[in-house]
Design an enzyme around this catalytic site. Structure first.
Site, PDB file in Angstrom:
ATOM      1  N   LYS A  22       1.065  -1.566  -0.018  1.00  0.00           N
ATOM      2  CA  LYS A  22       0.439  -0.129   0.360  1.00  0.00           C
ATOM      3  C   LYS A  22       0.822   1.335   0.218  1.00  0.00           C
ATOM      4  O   LYS A  22       0.718   2.102  -0.634  1.00  0.00           O
ATOM      5  CB  LYS A  22      -0.684  -0.121   1.111  1.00  0.00           C
ATOM      6  CG  LYS A  22      -1.258   1.063   1.450  1.00  0.00           C
ATOM      7  CD  LYS A  22      -2.216   1.315   2.615  1.00  0.00           C
ATOM      8  CE  LYS A  22      -1.661   1.744   3.931  1.00  0.00           C
ATOM      9  NZ  LYS A  22      -0.954   3.435   4.737  1.00  0.00           N
ATOM     10  N   ASN A  23       1.571   0.884   0.939  1.00  0.00           N
ATOM     11  CA  ASN A  23       2.631   2.577   1.093  1.00  0.00           C
ATOM     12  C   ASN A  23       3.399   2.710  -0.370  1.00  0.00           C
ATOM     13  O   ASN A  23       4.303   3.865  -0.268  1.00  0.00           O
ATOM     14  CB  ASN A  23       3.143   2.372   2.509  1.00  0.00           C
ATOM     15  CG  ASN A  23       2.213   2.612   3.432  1.00  0.00           C
ATOM     16  OD1 ASN A  23       1.180   3.379   3.403  1.00  0.00           O
ATOM     17  ND2 ASN A  23       2.670   2.242   4.960  1.00  0.00           N
ATOM     18  N   ARG A  92      -3.749  10.648   4.158  1.00  0.00           N
ATOM     19  CA  ARG A  92      -2.712  10.721   4.828  1.00  0.00           C
ATOM     20  C   ARG A  92      -2.130  11.004   3.676  1.00  0.00           C
ATOM     21  O   ARG A  92      -0.975  12.383   2.648  1.00  0.00           O
ATOM     22  CB  ARG A  92      -2.136  10.154   5.556  1.00  0.00           C
ATOM     23  CG  ARG A  92      -0.092  11.224   5.546  1.00  0.00           C
ATOM     24  CD  ARG A  92      -0.380  12.124   7.048  1.00  0.00           C
ATOM     25  NE  ARG A  92       0.880  12.535   6.593  1.00  0.00           N
ATOM     26  CZ  ARG A  92       1.294  13.393   7.223  1.00  0.00           C
ATOM     27  NH1 ARG A  92       0.293  14.078   8.464  1.00  0.00           N
ATOM     28  NH2 ARG A  92       2.607  13.894   7.812  1.00  0.00           N
ATOM     29  N   CYS A 116      -5.143   7.489   9.865  1.00  0.00           N
ATOM     30  CA  CYS A 116      -5.213   7.108  11.168  1.00  0.00           C
ATOM     31  C   CYS A 116      -5.012   8.122  11.283  1.00  0.00           C
ATOM     32  O   CYS A 116      -4.372   8.868  11.666  1.00  0.00           O
ATOM     33  CB  CYS A 116      -4.298   5.988  11.140  1.00  0.00           C
ATOM     34  SG  CYS A 116      -5.143   4.796  10.169  1.00  0.00           S
ATOM     35  N   ARG A 121      -0.218  14.950  13.176  1.00  0.00           N
ATOM     36  CA  ARG A 121       0.370  14.555  11.998  1.00  0.00           C
ATOM     37  C   ARG A 121       0.561  15.580  11.001  1.00  0.00           C
ATOM     38  O   ARG A 121       0.083  15.767   9.677  1.00  0.00           O
ATOM     39  CB  ARG A 121       0.028  13.268  10.942  1.00  0.00           C
ATOM     40  CG  ARG A 121       0.571  12.290  12.050  1.00  0.00           C
ATOM     41  CD  ARG A 121      -0.854  10.730  11.020  1.00  0.00           C
ATOM     42  NE  ARG A 121      -0.499  10.543   9.946  1.00  0.00           N
ATOM     43  CZ  ARG A 121      -0.286   9.216   9.048  1.00  0.00           C
ATOM     44  NH1 ARG A 121      -1.292   8.753   9.657  1.00  0.00           N
ATOM     45  NH2 ARG A 121       0.536   8.244   8.534  1.00  0.00           N
ATOM     46  N   PRO A 122       1.360  16.835  11.663  1.00  0.00           N
ATOM     47  CA  PRO A 122       2.026  18.120  11.119  1.00  0.00           C
ATOM     48  C   PRO A 122       2.682  17.293   9.400  1.00  0.00           C
ATOM     49  O   PRO A 122       2.852  16.920   9.120  1.00  0.00           O
ATOM     50  CB  PRO A 122       2.646  18.463  11.539  1.00  0.00           C
ATOM     51  CG  PRO A 122       3.407  17.476  12.805  1.00  0.00           C
ATOM     52  CD  PRO A 122       2.219  16.591  12.815  1.00  0.00           C
ATOM     53  N   ILE A 123       2.101  18.708   8.990  1.00  0.00           N
ATOM     54  CA  ILE A 123       3.057  18.617   7.381  1.00  0.00           C
ATOM     55  C   ILE A 123       3.649  19.275   7.120  1.00  0.00           C
ATOM     56  O   ILE A 123       4.290  20.055   6.024  1.00  0.00           O
ATOM     57  CB  ILE A 123       1.814  18.644   5.632  1.00  0.00           C
ATOM     58  CG1 ILE A 123       1.014  19.572   6.043  1.00  0.00           C
ATOM     59  CG2 ILE A 123       0.934  17.283   5.889  1.00  0.00           C
ATOM     60  CD1 ILE A 123       0.089  20.021   4.655  1.00  0.00           C
ATOM     61  N   ASP A 124       3.808  20.443   8.183  1.00  0.00           N
ATOM     62  CA  ASP A 124       6.022  21.419   8.254  1.00  0.00           C
ATOM     63  C   ASP A 124       6.688  20.722   7.012  1.00  0.00           C
ATOM     64  O   ASP A 124       7.137  21.851   6.119  1.00  0.00           O
ATOM     65  CB  ASP A 124       5.947  21.704   9.521  1.00  0.00           C
ATOM     66  CG  ASP A 124       6.437  20.568  10.504  1.00  0.00           C
ATOM     67  OD1 ASP A 124       5.954  19.639  10.247  1.00  0.00           O
ATOM     68  OD2 ASP A 124       7.297  20.499  11.003  1.00  0.00           O
ATOM     69  N   ASP A 306       5.007   0.455  11.980  1.00  0.00           N
ATOM     70  CA  ASP A 306       3.783  -0.303  11.357  1.00  0.00           C
ATOM     71  C   ASP A 306       3.707  -1.696  11.897  1.00  0.00           C
ATOM     72  O   ASP A 306       2.565  -1.958  11.577  1.00  0.00           O
ATOM     73  CB  ASP A 306       3.964  -0.337   9.726  1.00  0.00           C
ATOM     74  CG  ASP A 306       3.246   1.287   9.510  1.00  0.00           C
ATOM     75  OD1 ASP A 306       3.372   2.322   9.779  1.00  0.00           O
ATOM     76  OD2 ASP A 306       3.713   1.516   8.354  1.00  0.00           O
ATOM     77  N   ILE A 328       7.917   6.982  16.921  1.00  0.00           N
ATOM     78  CA  ILE A 328       7.674   7.966  15.664  1.00  0.00           C
ATOM     79  C   ILE A 328       6.562   8.302  15.649  1.00  0.00           C
ATOM     80  O   ILE A 328       5.930   9.704  15.141  1.00  0.00           O
ATOM     81  CB  ILE A 328       7.650   6.034  14.122  1.00  0.00           C
ATOM     82  CG1 ILE A 328       8.843   6.074  14.244  1.00  0.00           C
ATOM     83  CG2 ILE A 328       7.536   7.808  12.767  1.00  0.00           C
ATOM     84  CD1 ILE A 328      10.099   6.326  14.051  1.00  0.00           C
ATOM     85  N   ARG A 398      -8.500  -0.804   4.497  1.00  0.00           N
ATOM     86  CA  ARG A 398      -7.552   0.001   4.525  1.00  0.00           C
ATOM     87  C   ARG A 398      -6.438  -0.377   3.300  1.00  0.00           C
ATOM     88  O   ARG A 398      -5.337   0.181   2.891  1.00  0.00           O
ATOM     89  CB  ARG A 398      -7.261   1.402   5.186  1.00  0.00           C
ATOM     90  CG  ARG A 398      -8.585   1.819   5.340  1.00  0.00           C
ATOM     91  CD  ARG A 398      -8.086   3.522   6.574  1.00  0.00           C
ATOM     92  NE  ARG A 398      -7.113   4.770   5.850  1.00  0.00           N
ATOM     93  CZ  ARG A 398      -6.960   4.951   6.241  1.00  0.00           C
ATOM     94  NH1 ARG A 398      -7.547   6.485   7.129  1.00  0.00           N
ATOM     95  NH2 ARG A 398      -5.912   5.991   5.589  1.00  0.00           N
TER      96      ARG A 398
END
Ligand code: EPZ
Length: 419
Positions: A22-23, A92, A116, A121-124, A306, A328, A398
């Site tokens: 998936k990833n 995400r 999830c 879960r920032p995107i900075d 994971d 993490i 998912r």
């Protein structure tokens, strides 16, 4: 609403093929936006997140079909640069469309991604890196309005943390930049090399070094191509945890055993026999499990976050006390309370969980808190006495293709029902 009903206590046995990752599939699907011609992708798992990515592609004007694990995408014409909020919230990974759409069209409008609940879960890092590449990003009423009026310009980006998603977004954006981009402290997860492999297939110049540096020489246009996505190492780890918890002997085919080195070591410490040859992994769990040395989740090649929840489920019945520290994500122990309903003895303090092995787990009514936490409950249910009902399984769907079918092939008593 659907649920899984599992009657535990059966040993697992047999051979299954592990699904595509998936990833890897998700950023590669985003990468289709870059191609100027048709792309064909193989080994794409049949997952709700994959269908969400296909819906995003359709919104952008990319014509896609999905059949038997094969995606055909025709990105010859990009008709829109906007990703609707409802699709952004579905996962995400929607954020990696930003780098790809920007590189191809010079602009993009989208909102913050969902995914999830694992803590903030920032995107900075994504935003900072894209700005370094010359992208102008403004936020208005929750919408990110992005454009690169002077084109994307290659540069050196030093990531403060090897973020998987940020590394992917930069790779996608820099593939069509002017000049060379170097990402230092890039993520080293195998999915990064897989994305690079896909990008090379469509004509990009990307090199990933094992030390964590990615170099991308921008090119003006990219073409079409065919690519097969790598196997899902986290699904492999989950089925190994299921077999270790329930007992039995399983063979996973279509894997890359070296991707699982850090996980395999834990199964061996727990008393399982693990062997591999070419693309197969064999796991035998004949004896009662024992506790393992402290597990620390860290970026690849260390133990993956994971796999933390499924391994914890396995350790609930191991003799002795095991400790897991989750480094993490800040909130990735939501499966602990659900495992406790099944008789597990686990206490948490901050980022650390202490698992005291119990003799038996019991069937219970539990709810999947997130994707891997849900898979962990399935693993525990297979090892428990009696019947377990797992609800909220859309989260499990998912990431696991028809999980009940795969586990039935391994001899589990598991079925899906409508709630
Ligand atoms: C990817 O998420 C995976 N998702 C996750 O898989 C996986 O858990 C994670 O990498 C770590 O291996 C996909 O590939 C689709 P990160 P990603 O950016 O890219 C912080 C699963 O179960 N961070 O490496 O979102 C972040 O909050 C999942 O399949 C920032 O602070 O992970 C986290 O604490 C869920 N700012 C840490 O870094 C940023 O801009 C790692 O995140 C970006 C990240």
């Amino acid at each position: 609403m659907q649920k899984l009903i599992i009657n535990g206590g059966r040993r697992l046995g047999g051979e299954i093929k592990v699904q595509g990752a998936k990833n890897s599939a998700l950023p590669i699907l985003a990468g289709c936006v870059l191609a100027g011609e048709k792309v064909k992708l193989y080994n794409i798992p049949e997952l709700s997140d994959v269908f969400a990515a296909l819906r995003i592609l359709s919104c952008l004007g990319v014509r896609c079909t999905y059949e038997n694990g094969c995606v055909t995408a025709d990105p010859t014409v990009i008709e829109s640069v906007c990703v609707p909020d409802a699709l952004m919230r579905e996962m995400r990974s929607s954020i990696v469309f930003l780098g790809a759409v920007l590189a191809r069209t010079g602009e993009c409008r989208l909102t913050f991604p969902g995914g999830c609940e694992l803590g903030p879960r920032p995107i900075d890092m994504h935003i900072r890196a894209l700005r370094q590449l010359g992208v102008s990003i403004t936020e208005k009423y929750g919408e990110l309005i992005c454009s690169c009026p002077h084109g994307v310009k290659g540069t050196v980006i030093n990531l403060p943390f090897p973020s998987v998603g940020a590394t992917e977004n930069i790779m996608l954006c820099a593939s069509m930049a002017e000049g060379e981009t170097v990402i230092n402290n890039a993520a080293r997860e195998p999915e990064i090399e897989d994305l690079a492999g896909f990008l090379r297939t469509i004509g990009a110049k990307v090199r990933v070094s094992p030390s964590g540096t990615v170099r991308i020489k921008g090119v003006k246009t990219l073409h079409g191509g065919e690519y097969t996505v790598m196997p899902d190492r986290i699904c492999a780890a989950t089925f190994m945890a299921a077999a270790a918890a329930a007992g039995g002997e399983i063979t996973l085919k279509g894997t890359v055993p070296s991707h699982l080195n850090a996980v395999t070591e834990v199964f061996e410490q727990a008393g399982c026999l693990v062997a591999d040859s070419e693309d197969k992994i064999f796991l035998s769990a004949k004896k009662p499990l024992r506790a393992v040395r402290e597990i620390q989740t860290l970026p690849y090649p260390a133990f993956p976050t994971d796999a933390q929840a499924p391994i914890m489920a396995m350790l609930t019945k191991a003799e002795g006390t095991s400790v897991i520290t989750e480094n993490i994500f800040t909130s990735r122990f939501r499966h602990v309370d659900e495992l406790a309903r099944m008789g597990a003895d686990i206490s948490t303090e901050g980022r650390t969980a202490v698992i005291r092995g119990v003799k038996k787990l019991y069937g219970a009514k539990v709810m999947a808190p997130d994707l891997r936490g849900g898979a962990a409950l399935v693993c525990a249910a297979l090892a428990a006495e009696g019947e377990t009902t797992v609800t909220n399984i859309k989260l499990i769907d998912r990431g696991y293709e028809n999980i009940e079918k795969t586990l039935t092939e391994l001899g589990a008593d598991i079925r899906r029902e409508k709630s």
